[in-house]
Design a protein around this motif. Structure first.
Motif, PDB file in Angstrom:
ATOM      1  N   THR A 261       8.301  14.177 -13.806  1.00  0.00           N
ATOM      2  CA  THR A 261       9.286  13.559 -15.050  1.00  0.00           C
ATOM      3  C   THR A 261      10.166  15.385 -15.988  1.00  0.00           C
ATOM      4  O   THR A 261      10.763  14.438 -16.348  1.00  0.00           O
ATOM      5  CB  THR A 261       8.087  13.241 -16.151  1.00  0.00           C
ATOM      6  N   HIS A 262       9.100  16.538 -15.696  1.00  0.00           N
ATOM      7  CA  HIS A 262      10.577  17.494 -15.683  1.00  0.00           C
ATOM      8  C   HIS A 262       9.192  18.321 -15.259  1.00  0.00           C
ATOM      9  O   HIS A 262       8.691  18.534 -14.523  1.00  0.00           O
ATOM     10  CB  HIS A 262       9.647  17.749 -17.020  1.00  0.00           C
ATOM     11  N   GLY A 263      10.617  19.699 -15.665  1.00  0.00           N
ATOM     12  CA  GLY A 263       9.807  21.324 -15.178  1.00  0.00           C
ATOM     13  C   GLY A 263       9.005  22.462 -14.625  1.00  0.00           C
ATOM     14  O   GLY A 263       8.876  22.775 -13.910  1.00  0.00           O
ATOM     15  N   HIS A 264       8.031  21.704 -15.772  1.00  0.00           N
ATOM     16  CA  HIS A 264       7.479  22.610 -15.934  1.00  0.00           C
ATOM     17  C   HIS A 264       6.193  22.716 -15.287  1.00  0.00           C
ATOM     18  O   HIS A 264       5.658  21.823 -14.508  1.00  0.00           O
ATOM     19  CB  HIS A 264       6.439  21.891 -17.589  1.00  0.00           C
ATOM     20  N   ILE A 265       5.303  23.676 -14.981  1.00  0.00           N
ATOM     21  CA  ILE A 265       4.813  24.250 -13.800  1.00  0.00           C
ATOM     22  C   ILE A 265       3.256  22.903 -13.362  1.00  0.00           C
ATOM     23  O   ILE A 265       3.011  22.781 -12.377  1.00  0.00           O
ATOM     24  CB  ILE A 265       4.577  25.489 -13.549  1.00  0.00           C
ATOM     25  N   ASP A 266       2.923  23.222 -14.452  1.00  0.00           N
ATOM     26  CA  ASP A 266       1.457  22.212 -14.774  1.00  0.00           C
ATOM     27  C   ASP A 266       1.431  20.848 -14.276  1.00  0.00           C
ATOM     28  O   ASP A 266       0.976  20.094 -14.562  1.00  0.00           O
ATOM     29  CB  ASP A 266       1.083  21.773 -16.307  1.00  0.00           C
ATOM     30  N   HIS A 267       3.255  20.320 -14.271  1.00  0.00           N
ATOM     31  CA  HIS A 267       3.209  18.277 -13.749  1.00  0.00           C
ATOM     32  C   HIS A 267       3.973  18.839 -11.727  1.00  0.00           C
ATOM     33  O   HIS A 267       4.091  17.724 -11.598  1.00  0.00           O
ATOM     34  CB  HIS A 267       4.396  18.496 -14.893  1.00  0.00           C
ATOM     35  N   VAL A 268       4.837  20.167 -12.098  1.00  0.00           N
ATOM     36  CA  VAL A 268       5.395  19.882 -10.177  1.00  0.00           C
ATOM     37  C   VAL A 268       4.806  20.895  -9.744  1.00  0.00           C
ATOM     38  O   VAL A 268       4.958  21.433  -9.039  1.00  0.00           O
ATOM     39  CB  VAL A 268       6.745  20.797 -10.171  1.00  0.00           C
ATOM     40  N   GLY A 269       3.317  22.193  -9.923  1.00  0.00           N
ATOM     41  CA  GLY A 269       3.364  23.562  -9.215  1.00  0.00           C
ATOM     42  C   GLY A 269       3.105  22.493  -8.175  1.00  0.00           C
ATOM     43  O   GLY A 269       2.298  23.510  -7.044  1.00  0.00           O
ATOM     44  N   GLY A 270       1.925  21.782  -7.584  1.00  0.00           N
ATOM     45  CA  GLY A 270       1.865  20.858  -6.067  1.00  0.00           C
ATOM     46  C   GLY A 270       2.567  20.104  -5.693  1.00  0.00           C
ATOM     47  O   GLY A 270       2.043  20.199  -3.690  1.00  0.00           O
ATOM     48  N   ALA A 271       3.734  20.313  -6.513  1.00  0.00           N
ATOM     49  CA  ALA A 271       4.534  18.854  -5.282  1.00  0.00           C
ATOM     50  C   ALA A 271       5.247  19.734  -3.877  1.00  0.00           C
ATOM     51  O   ALA A 271       5.115  18.677  -3.229  1.00  0.00           O
ATOM     52  CB  ALA A 271       5.961  18.703  -6.906  1.00  0.00           C
ATOM     53  N   ALA A 272       6.145  20.527  -4.170  1.00  0.00           N
ATOM     54  CA  ALA A 272       5.880  21.437  -2.873  1.00  0.00           C
ATOM     55  C   ALA A 272       5.303  21.874  -1.251  1.00  0.00           C
ATOM     56  O   ALA A 272       5.789  21.198  -0.707  1.00  0.00           O
ATOM     57  CB  ALA A 272       7.048  22.613  -3.010  1.00  0.00           C
ATOM     58  N   ALA A 273       4.018  21.883  -2.295  1.00  0.00           N
ATOM     59  CA  ALA A 273       2.514  21.556  -1.276  1.00  0.00           C
ATOM     60  C   ALA A 273       2.734  20.539  -0.588  1.00  0.00           C
ATOM     61  O   ALA A 273       2.827  20.438   0.559  1.00  0.00           O
ATOM     62  CB  ALA A 273       1.965  22.534  -1.730  1.00  0.00           C
TER      63      ALA A 273
ATOM     64  N   ASN B  73       1.188  -1.151  -0.046  1.00  0.00           N
ATOM     65  CA  ASN B  73       0.052   0.170  -0.431  1.00  0.00           C
ATOM     66  C   ASN B  73       0.853   1.319  -0.102  1.00  0.00           C
ATOM     67  O   ASN B  73       0.613   2.687   0.334  1.00  0.00           O
ATOM     68  CB  ASN B  73      -0.810  -0.280   0.994  1.00  0.00           C
ATOM     69  N   LYS B  74       2.264   0.836  -0.191  1.00  0.00           N
ATOM     70  CA  LYS B  74       2.946   2.005   0.120  1.00  0.00           C
ATOM     71  C   LYS B  74       2.643   2.151  -1.848  1.00  0.00           C
ATOM     72  O   LYS B  74       2.600   2.554  -2.651  1.00  0.00           O
ATOM     73  CB  LYS B  74       4.240   1.957  -0.610  1.00  0.00           C
ATOM     74  N   ALA B  75       2.788   4.495  -1.725  1.00  0.00           N
ATOM     75  CA  ALA B  75       2.034   5.211  -3.115  1.00  0.00           C
ATOM     76  C   ALA B  75       3.504   5.961  -3.882  1.00  0.00           C
ATOM     77  O   ALA B  75       3.850   6.457  -3.064  1.00  0.00           O
ATOM     78  CB  ALA B  75       1.003   5.076  -3.195  1.00  0.00           C
ATOM     79  N   ALA B  76       3.476   6.491  -4.391  1.00  0.00           N
ATOM     80  CA  ALA B  76       4.025   7.232  -4.966  1.00  0.00           C
ATOM     81  C   ALA B  76       2.786   8.434  -6.337  1.00  0.00           C
ATOM     82  O   ALA B  76       2.598   7.865  -6.518  1.00  0.00           O
ATOM     83  CB  ALA B  76       4.875   7.014  -6.300  1.00  0.00           C
ATOM     84  N   VAL B  77       3.323   9.564  -6.466  1.00  0.00           N
ATOM     85  CA  VAL B  77       2.128  10.377  -7.216  1.00  0.00           C
ATOM     86  C   VAL B  77       3.556  11.195  -8.324  1.00  0.00           C
ATOM     87  O   VAL B  77       4.315  11.291  -7.588  1.00  0.00           O
ATOM     88  CB  VAL B  77       2.145  11.648  -6.018  1.00  0.00           C
ATOM     89  N   VAL B  78       3.520  11.136  -9.547  1.00  0.00           N
ATOM     90  CA  VAL B  78       3.800  11.252 -10.155  1.00  0.00           C
ATOM     91  C   VAL B  78       3.183  12.395 -11.299  1.00  0.00           C
ATOM     92  O   VAL B  78       2.343  12.969 -11.109  1.00  0.00           O
ATOM     93  CB  VAL B  78       3.731   9.916 -11.742  1.00  0.00           C
ATOM     94  N   ASP B  79       3.560  13.463 -10.832  1.00  0.00           N
ATOM     95  CA  ASP B  79       3.617  15.174 -11.786  1.00  0.00           C
ATOM     96  C   ASP B  79       2.510  15.237 -11.033  1.00  0.00           C
ATOM     97  O   ASP B  79       1.479  15.850 -12.352  1.00  0.00           O
ATOM     98  CB  ASP B  79       3.408  15.271 -13.233  1.00  0.00           C
ATOM     99  N   PRO B  80       2.669  15.878  -9.526  1.00  0.00           N
ATOM    100  CA  PRO B  80       0.746  16.218  -9.193  1.00  0.00           C
ATOM    101  C   PRO B  80       1.322  17.876  -9.527  1.00  0.00           C
ATOM    102  O   PRO B  80       2.283  18.954  -8.499  1.00  0.00           O
ATOM    103  CB  PRO B  80       1.688  16.407  -7.129  1.00  0.00           C
ATOM    104  N   GLY B  81       1.313  18.729 -10.554  1.00  0.00           N
ATOM    105  CA  GLY B  81       0.452  19.733 -11.001  1.00  0.00           C
ATOM    106  C   GLY B  81      -0.555  20.490 -10.223  1.00  0.00           C
ATOM    107  O   GLY B  81       0.020  22.319 -10.252  1.00  0.00           O
ATOM    108  N   GLY B  82      -0.972  20.671  -9.219  1.00  0.00           N
ATOM    109  CA  GLY B  82      -2.455  20.996  -8.624  1.00  0.00           C
ATOM    110  C   GLY B  82      -2.936  20.379  -7.949  1.00  0.00           C
ATOM    111  O   GLY B  82      -3.295  19.261  -7.946  1.00  0.00           O
ATOM    112  N   ASP B  83      -4.073  20.947  -7.264  1.00  0.00           N
ATOM    113  CA  ASP B  83      -5.273  20.302  -6.750  1.00  0.00           C
ATOM    114  C   ASP B  83      -4.468  19.288  -6.022  1.00  0.00           C
ATOM    115  O   ASP B  83      -5.325  17.972  -5.716  1.00  0.00           O
ATOM    116  CB  ASP B  83      -6.260  19.793  -7.977  1.00  0.00           C
TER     117      ASP B  83
END
Length: 215
Positions: free
Chosen positions: A55-67, A24-34
């Protein structure tokens, strides 16, 4: 292995929740937001978030990562360090594309071609696939024959290559020399739009079909 695609942001980017059924360990790939939507999916399946993969640094893929990392205490892993400048310019990206303000961040770990990431009993192989961005990577689960390819390849199309650091020939080479060798049977989750498989793209994709490169 199981996964769920969670469309996020006004760009309807395909964020993915991947998990190991045994642990039940999970990963989230490219949390852009929401991130509330992402956290709700994690809770719905009774999963423990183990890491965030980019996968890469564009905001729609990483915008929610830090939060999401701050809310859950997990590490951000990826992309390749060649995309560092995109992560450093997240405040500019958020302003330019009309996203909520996002601060720059540094991942806990950058990834290199040939690396692997473990998730419970699952292993995800990493391939560096530049072209859309210089530090773009993809994740591949050999056991499930599924790849998460970000904005390298789409059903019937390929990633944009008109951004700073983009390179059309590098993108074509990444698809033909990094993705195709994984096997025609491999299904892939693109950064946007519906899933497809490499066999169909090799036959029908107007940008990278095999017939385009026949002598």
């Amino acid at each position: 292995m199981k996964f769920q695609i969670i469309p996020v942001t006004p760009f309807q980017q395909n964020c993915s929740l991947i998990w190991c059924e045994q642990t039940n360990k999970a990963a989230v790939v490219d949390p852009g937001g929401d991130i509330d939507r992402i956290k709700a999916a994690i809770a719905e399946h009774g999963l423990t978030l183990d890491k965030i993969l980019l996968t890469h640094g564009h905001i729609d893929h990483v915008g929610g990562a830090a939060a999401l990392a701050a809310a859950t205490g997990v590490d951000i892993i990826g992309p390749h360090e060649a995309d560092q400048f995109w992560l450093e310019n997240l405040p500019m990206q958020s302003q330019k594309f009309g996203f909520p303000a996002v601060d720059k961040f540094v991942p806990s770990q950058y990834l290199q071609d040939g690396d692997s990431v473990t998730l419970g009993n699952i292993t995800l192989k990493v391939a560096h696939c530049p072209g859309h961005t210089p530090g773009h990577i993809i994740f591949f689960c050999d056991e499930a024959s599924v790849a998460w390819v970000g904005d390298v390849l789409f059903r019937g199309s390929i990633g944009r290559n008109d951004f700073p650091g983009s390179n059309h020939q590098a993108l074509i080479d990444s698809i033909r020399h990094k993705l195709w060798p994984l096997g025609d049977h491999v299904e892939f989750v693109p950064g946007h739009g519906p899933m497809s498989n490499f066999a169909d793209e090799r036959q029908h994709n107007p940008f990278v079909a095999d017939k385009l490169f026949e002598a």
